[in-house]
Design a protein around this motif. Structure first.
Motif, mmCIF file in Angstrom:
data_model
loop_
_atom_site.group_PDB
_atom_site.id
_atom_site.type_symbol
_atom_site.label_atom_id
_atom_site.label_comp_id
_atom_site.label_asym_id
_atom_site.label_seq_id
_atom_site.Cartn_x
_atom_site.Cartn_y
_atom_site.Cartn_z
ATOM 1 N N GLY A 13 0.808 -1.213 0.000
ATOM 2 C CA GLY A 13 0.000 0.000 0.000
ATOM 3 C C GLY A 13 0.842 1.265 0.000
ATOM 4 O O GLY A 13 0.539 2.218 -0.721
ATOM 5 N N GLN A 14 1.909 1.282 0.795
ATOM 6 C CA GLN A 14 2.778 2.458 0.828
ATOM 7 C C GLN A 14 3.421 2.703 -0.534
ATOM 8 O O GLN A 14 3.493 3.843 -0.999
ATOM 9 N N ALA A 15 3.872 1.630 -1.181
ATOM 10 C CA ALA A 15 4.472 1.775 -2.510
ATOM 11 C C ALA A 15 3.426 2.250 -3.515
ATOM 12 O O ALA A 15 3.695 3.145 -4.334
ATOM 13 N N GLU A 16 2.239 1.676 -3.441
ATOM 14 C CA GLU A 16 1.173 2.069 -4.372
ATOM 15 C C GLU A 16 0.785 3.520 -4.174
ATOM 16 O O GLU A 16 0.639 4.277 -5.139
ATOM 17 N N HIS A 17 0.620 3.950 -2.922
ATOM 18 C CA HIS A 17 0.222 5.333 -2.659
ATOM 19 C C HIS A 17 1.299 6.325 -3.104
ATOM 20 O O HIS A 17 0.974 7.379 -3.662
ATOM 21 N N ALA A 18 2.543 5.995 -2.857
ATOM 22 C CA ALA A 18 3.631 6.903 -3.251
ATOM 23 C C ALA A 18 3.732 7.010 -4.774
ATOM 24 O O ALA A 18 3.832 8.114 -5.322
ATOM 25 N N THR A 19 3.705 5.861 -5.445
ATOM 26 C CA THR A 19 3.829 5.909 -6.916
ATOM 27 C C THR A 19 2.569 6.506 -7.531
ATOM 28 O O THR A 19 2.658 7.223 -8.534
ATOM 29 N N ARG A 20 1.415 6.256 -6.948
ATOM 30 C CA ARG A 20 0.171 6.827 -7.471
ATOM 31 C C ARG A 20 0.183 8.345 -7.338
ATOM 32 O O ARG A 20 -0.288 9.073 -8.223
ATOM 33 N N ALA A 21 0.729 8.864 -6.232
ATOM 34 C CA ALA A 21 0.822 10.319 -6.055
ATOM 35 C C ALA A 21 1.708 10.933 -7.136
ATOM 36 O O ALA A 21 1.395 11.999 -7.672
ATOM 37 N N VAL A 22 2.793 10.248 -7.468
ATOM 38 C CA VAL A 22 3.668 10.727 -8.546
ATOM 39 C C VAL A 22 2.906 10.725 -9.870
ATOM 40 O O VAL A 22 2.942 11.698 -10.631
ATOM 41 N N LEU A 23 2.205 9.626 -10.140
ATOM 42 C CA LEU A 23 1.436 9.521 -11.376
ATOM 43 C C LEU A 23 0.334 10.576 -11.424
ATOM 44 O O LEU A 23 0.138 11.232 -12.460
ATOM 45 N N ASP A 24 -0.396 10.746 -10.328
ATOM 46 C CA ASP A 24 -1.480 11.732 -10.313
ATOM 47 C C ASP A 24 -0.959 13.139 -10.601
ATOM 48 O O ASP A 24 -1.613 13.913 -11.316
ATOM 49 N N ARG A 25 0.195 13.477 -10.061
ATOM 50 C CA ARG A 25 0.780 14.795 -10.328
ATOM 51 C C ARG A 25 1.135 14.945 -11.803
ATOM 52 O O ARG A 25 0.852 15.970 -12.421
ATOM 53 N N LEU A 26 1.703 13.892 -12.374
ATOM 54 C CA LEU A 26 2.053 13.906 -13.793
ATOM 55 C C LEU A 26 0.786 14.034 -14.648
ATOM 56 O O LEU A 26 0.735 14.829 -15.587
#
Length: 145
Positions: A13-26
């Motif tokens: 979950g931590q990995a998913e949330h961190a990478t998803r935040a990067v993707l959402d910003r992009l």
């Protein structure tokens, strides 16, 4: 010496949330949201043309969302001129292909920064383990339904 955490739901979950935040910003910088991106990506990478219902089914299965949300996303992308629906198939418009290419290029750069220096064997093992966990979770969802 510190030890890496064992793989569990919290670590995933931590990995998913961190990478998803990067993707959402992009994606926000490109004027689309996550559901839009999934629809564009599934359309761009499909082995054969997808009909509107099939694309919605794939989105719903991948994102664990209602078909209505997926269909609304497809309609929104059609209204925005990024997708076209005709003759039973969904396709990227010229604007959709350009937007997809821009996002894909930016995402490839980020992916290289996140994963580029990790050993191939580690990535392979992680991919295999996560695919197994995903399959088991999907089976659990089917069982609970």
């Amino acid at each position: 010496m510190s030890h890496p955490p064992s793989l569990n739901g919290q670590v995933i979950g931590q990995a998913e949330h961190a990478t998803r935040a990067v993707l959402d910003r992009l994606l926000a910088g490109a004027g689309v949201d996550f559901h839009d991106w999934v629809a564009l990506n599934l359309t761009a990478t499909a082995d054969a043309p997808l009909g509107r219902t099939r694309l919605a089914d794939r989105m719903a299965g991948a994102l664990k969302i209602d078909d209505g949300i997926a269909l609304a996303t497809i309609d929104g992308l059609t209204d925005a001129g990024l997708l076209t629906v005709g003759a039973g198939t969904v396709a990227l418009t010229d604007a959709g292909r350009a937007r997809y290419a821009d996002i894909r290029a930016a995402l490839d750069e980020v992916t290289a920064r996140l994963y580029g220096d990790l050993p191939a064997a580690d990535l392979s093992t992680a991919g295999r383990v996560l695919a197994t966990v995903t399959a088991r979770a999907n089976a659990e969802l089917t069982r609970a339904a």
